[in-house]
Design an enzyme around this catalytic site. Structure first.
Site, mmCIF file in Angstrom:
data_model
loop_
_atom_site.group_PDB
_atom_site.id
_atom_site.type_symbol
_atom_site.label_atom_id
_atom_site.label_comp_id
_atom_site.label_asym_id
_atom_site.label_seq_id
_atom_site.Cartn_x
_atom_site.Cartn_y
_atom_site.Cartn_z
ATOM 1 C CE1 TYR A 142 7.188 32.528 92.429
ATOM 2 C CE2 TYR A 142 6.278 31.824 90.333
ATOM 3 C CZ TYR A 142 6.921 31.526 91.517
ATOM 4 O OH TYR A 142 7.299 30.241 91.787
ATOM 5 C CG ASP A 237 9.137 36.294 83.721
ATOM 6 O OD1 ASP A 237 8.754 35.489 82.836
ATOM 7 O OD2 ASP A 237 9.098 36.021 84.927
ATOM 8 C CE LYS A 265 2.985 30.150 83.241
ATOM 9 N NZ LYS A 265 2.826 28.984 84.110
#
Length: 425
Positions: A142, A237, A265
């Protein structure tokens, strides 16, 4: 009626599904989602006043634990000068310098406001740099909810049994090629056939969105060699893995340097920040220097950057990642041993401060492996643990996270709770 249930019922009148992100709805595990009111260190408290040990950590960024006093102070110090300028600040430069110093692949970086924005922008840059349209992603990974990336996506899309999303035009998705994670033969074959038409390959170098999947050495080495051979941009990613599996991310841990990296994050310390960066020649295709357009009013927001800078400073203390990795492994080893003693088909593993729990005999290596695990057993386990005050991700498709504030007492208590849960499921 509990306050959680009351809030959820009321929320459904005003928010689609009652939540602002699908996995929060407990759609996979059933039951009422928890509404949290406060947190400190490794603990959460919900609207009913119940305490939980938190193994989500806001899906990764709370690596120092919740409400770390130095991070809170940094936010307060900056907030009094204004919440946003929409113009350059010195702290943006500080953040850029820090990222370039820490992350092996990044020579230049641009800040954005989310991981989705970072991956979307990185792919646009890769296409602009190469002059090609096709992109490659891996089944179950994802990379945010940009249209071209919602093709056999992981995380919340898997939870709801939708490998891709409605509302994504076929013409947008047609240039997204999807392969099986860790499948070297499939990867090599695709590049032999279409390598010179591929702009980029994007992957989670340790997958966290179809539970925790670790790449094989051969898989990563093949990725690096075929992308170099055909002039495709390799994008890691590292929104989840950045500063989570080691200081320099998965690329430092595995010794593979991609062409571009996306981050999020941890670099926001709990506030919305993302970033994408890479080789200077690639990044300088961005406006105002080059023809690839990307912009954002809140990019480099001063309050979010202040939280991120303080977080990056504190995780560079000596022994931080060794301690974090040890605590995480202590959790996964303890859970695995507890299940084995009771004859439960279960295993767990960790990488740095991330971990995966699987109701299967062996840890999975691909999306297909993940789908063979016993999700009903996971759902029962999740609710048994929740009832004892242990908060794992409400989906069998999510990795978990340990913070620097998770003590031996927290880990031992969690293992004892798991023994009770295993006996009931």
């Amino acid at each position: 009626m509990s306050r959680n249930k009351e809030l959820f019922e009321h929320s459904q009148h005003f928010i689609p599904g009652g939540v602002n992100s699908p996995v929060r709805a407990f759609g996979s595990v059933g039951g009422t989602p928890i509404f949290f009111k406060s947190a400190q260190g490794s603990k959460l408290w919900d609207e009913d006043g119940k305490e939980y040990i938190d193994f989500i950590n806001s899906w990764g960024p709370m690596i120092l634990g919740h409400a770390h006093p130095e991070v809170i102070q940094a936010v307060q110090d900056v907030a009094k000068d204004s919440l946003s300028f929409g113009a350059p600040t010195a702290r943006e430069l500080e953040m850029a310098q820090e990222i370039v110093k820490i992350v092996p692949s990044i020579e230049q970086v641009r800040l954005v406001s989310s991981g989705t924005e970072a991956t979307m922008s990185a792919i646009r840059v890769a296409r602009g740099f190469t002059g090609r349209d096709k992109i490659v992603k891996f089944e179950g990974c994802y990379h945010g909810h940009a249209d071209a990336l919602l093709v056999k996506a992981g995380s919340g899309a898997l939870t709801f049994g939708q490998p891709s999303s409605a509302g994504v035009p076929a013409d947008v998705a047609k240039d997204t090629l999807t392969l099986s994670y860790n499948n070297v033969e499939e990867l090599q074959q695709l590049f032999d056939q279409q390598g010179d038409d591929i702009a980029c390959v994007i992957l989670e170098p340790v997958v966290g969105n179809m539970n925790l999947i670790v790449p094989s050495e051969e898989f990563l080495n093949t990725l690096r060699s075929v992308t170099e051979k055909h002039g495709a941009v390799l994008i890691f990613d590292e929104v989840m893995t950045g500063f989570r599996v080691s200081l320099g991310g998965a690329q430092e841990l595995f010794g593979i340097t991609p062409d571009m990296t996306t981050l999020g994050k941890v670099i926001g310390g709990g506030l919305p920040v993302g970033a994408f960066g890479g080789r200077k020649e690639i990044m300088q295709t961005l406006a105002p220097l080059g023809p690839v357009y990307q912009a954002g009013t809140l990019s480099g927001n001063p309050v979010a950057v202040a939280a991120g800078l303080k977080t990056l400073e504190l995780i560079q203390t000596k022994g931080f990642f060794e301690s974090l990795s040890q605590q995480t492994k202590k959790l996964t080893d303890g859970l695995t041993d507890a299940a084995k003693e009771l004859g439960i088909k279960f295993c767990a593993r960790s990488v740095g401060g991330m971990f995966g729990l699987y109701f299967s005999e062996q840890p999975p290596n691909s999306f297909q492996d993940v789908m063979t695990s016993d999700r009903e057993k996971f759902n029962a386990f999740f609710h048994e643990m929740l009832s004892q005050g242990i908060y794992f991700g409400p989906s069998a498709f999510e990795a978990g996270f340990v913070s620097a504030q998770h003590s031996d007492e927290d880990i031992n208590f969690t293992i004892e709770c798991a023994k009770k849960a295993f006996q009931k499921i």
